[in-house]
Design an enzyme around this catalytic site. Structure first.
Site, PDB file in Angstrom:
ATOM      1  CG  ASN A 185      -0.456  -0.199   2.455  1.00 28.92           C
ATOM      2  OD1 ASN A 185       0.604  -1.010   2.730  1.00 28.92           O
ATOM      3  ND2 ASN A 185      -1.084   0.192   3.617  1.00 28.92           N
TER       4      ASN A 185
ATOM      5  CD  GLU B 156      -1.386   4.550   4.778  1.00 29.18           C
ATOM      6  OE1 GLU B 156      -0.875   5.635   5.519  1.00 29.18           O
ATOM      7  OE2 GLU B 156      -2.169   3.647   5.065  1.00 29.18           O
TER       8      GLU B 156
ATOM      9  CB  CYS C  55      -5.312  -1.471  -1.641  1.00 30.25           C
ATOM     10  SG  CYS C  55      -6.777  -0.686  -0.749  1.00 30.25           S
TER      11      CYS C  55
ATOM     12  CD  GLU D  80      -5.273  -5.991  -1.102  1.00 24.02           C
ATOM     13  OE1 GLU D  80      -4.678  -4.927  -1.200  1.00 24.02           O
ATOM     14  OE2 GLU D  80      -5.778  -6.436  -0.038  1.00 24.02           O
TER      15      GLU D  80
ATOM     16  CB  CYS E 151     -10.537  -2.889   0.329  1.00 23.39           C
ATOM     17  SG  CYS E 151     -10.024  -1.946  -1.179  1.00 23.39           S
TER      18      CYS E 151
ATOM     19  CB  CYS F 180      -8.518  -4.932  -3.547  1.00 16.44           C
ATOM     20  SG  CYS F 180      -7.357  -3.237  -3.220  1.00 16.44           S
TER      21      CYS F 180
HETATM   22  N1  THU Z   1      -5.238  -1.518   2.373  1.00 14.62           N
HETATM   23  C1  THU Z   1      -4.896  -2.534   1.476  1.00 14.62           C
HETATM   24  O1  THU Z   1      -3.659  -1.949   1.136  1.00 14.62           O
HETATM   25  N2  THU Z   1      -5.571  -3.399   1.185  1.00 14.62           N
HETATM   26  C2  THU Z   1      -6.765  -3.526   1.581  1.00 14.62           C
HETATM   27  O2  THU Z   1      -7.391  -4.433   0.896  1.00 14.62           O
HETATM   28  C3  THU Z   1      -7.429  -3.092   2.589  1.00 14.62           C
HETATM   29  C4  THU Z   1      -6.817  -1.480   3.092  1.00 14.62           C
HETATM   30  C5  THU Z   1      -4.577  -0.245   2.706  1.00 14.62           C
HETATM   31  C6  THU Z   1      -4.929   1.055   2.285  1.00 14.62           C
HETATM   32  C7  THU Z   1      -4.561   2.115   3.218  1.00 14.62           C
HETATM   33  O3  THU Z   1      -3.193   2.353   3.154  1.00 14.62           O
HETATM   34  C8  THU Z   1      -4.563   1.173   4.741  1.00 14.62           C
HETATM   35  O4  THU Z   1      -4.567  -0.380   4.200  1.00 14.62           O
HETATM   36  C9  THU Z   1      -5.667   1.326   5.608  1.00 14.62           C
HETATM   37  O5  THU Z   1      -6.899   1.408   5.171  1.00 14.62           O
END
Ligand code: THU
Length: 161
Positions: free
Chosen positions: A62, A64, A73, A75, A112, A115
């Site tokens: 991920n 940010e 994310c 994925e 999520c 994804c």
């Molecule tokens: N996140 C992911 O990388 N994958 C997911 O399926 C759920 C959430 C990340 C996004 C963000 O950077 C952090 O987790 C908190 O939501």
């Protein structure tokens, strides 16, 4: 009127060690990706590793952003990179693992909704299932045989013909 039940079979492994050697190798790539995640805001680090049909492993973590919605994310970073690097190659397995700087993640984190939709796009495109392996930092590992299991009644390109 009729009611239909939609269900799927989940495979539960007691731990990382219960995985096959090749799945352990893929999950280890996801763990390394997770450790390199850029998650200064949520402190929630996710790593993903995609095993391609040609044996290549493509990782993502991920990423940010101070403008929160601009982040992405793990994925999607992974499958988009896999799609960009190997446009004609099928995706066989996606291993996903999550960790937090605030607590120990002891259960599998499932992708999520966005994804799921993104992984589903490639599954529909290639016409064969993408297996998923889901893990926290410790604890059980969950396996889904197809992303379709996690996204029933999915919207896809066939509606756009
Ligand atoms: N996140 C992911 O990388 N994958 C997911 O399926 C759920 C959430 C990340 C996004 C963000 O950077 C952090 O987790 C908190 O939501």
């Amino acid at each position: 009127m009729q009611k239909q039940k939609i269900s799927f079979e989940l495979t539960v492994f007691d731990s990382f060690e219960a995985l096959s050697a090749s799945d352990q190798e893929l999950m280890t790539a996801a763990v390394t990706a997770r450790e390199n995640a850029y998650a200064p805001y949520s402190k929630f680090q996710v790593g993903a590793a995609v095993l391609m049909n040609n044996g290549a492993v493509v990782i993502g973590s991920n990423q940010e952003n101070a403008s929160y919605p601009s982040g992405l994310c793990a994925e999607r970073v992974a499958v988009f990179q896999a799609g960009a690097l190997y446009p004609g190659e099928k995706m066989k397995v996606v291993a996903i693992t999550a960790a937090s700087k605030n607590y120990t993640v002891d259960r599998a984190a499932a992708p999520c909704g966005n994804c799921r939709q993104s992984i589903s796009e490639y599954e529909v495109k290639q016409g064969s299932p993408i297996r998923l392996l889901l893990m926290g930092e410790v604890g059980r590992v969950l396996q889904c045989d197809s992303i379709a299991d996690l996204l029933p009644l999915a919207f896809n390109g066939t509606f756009l013909e």
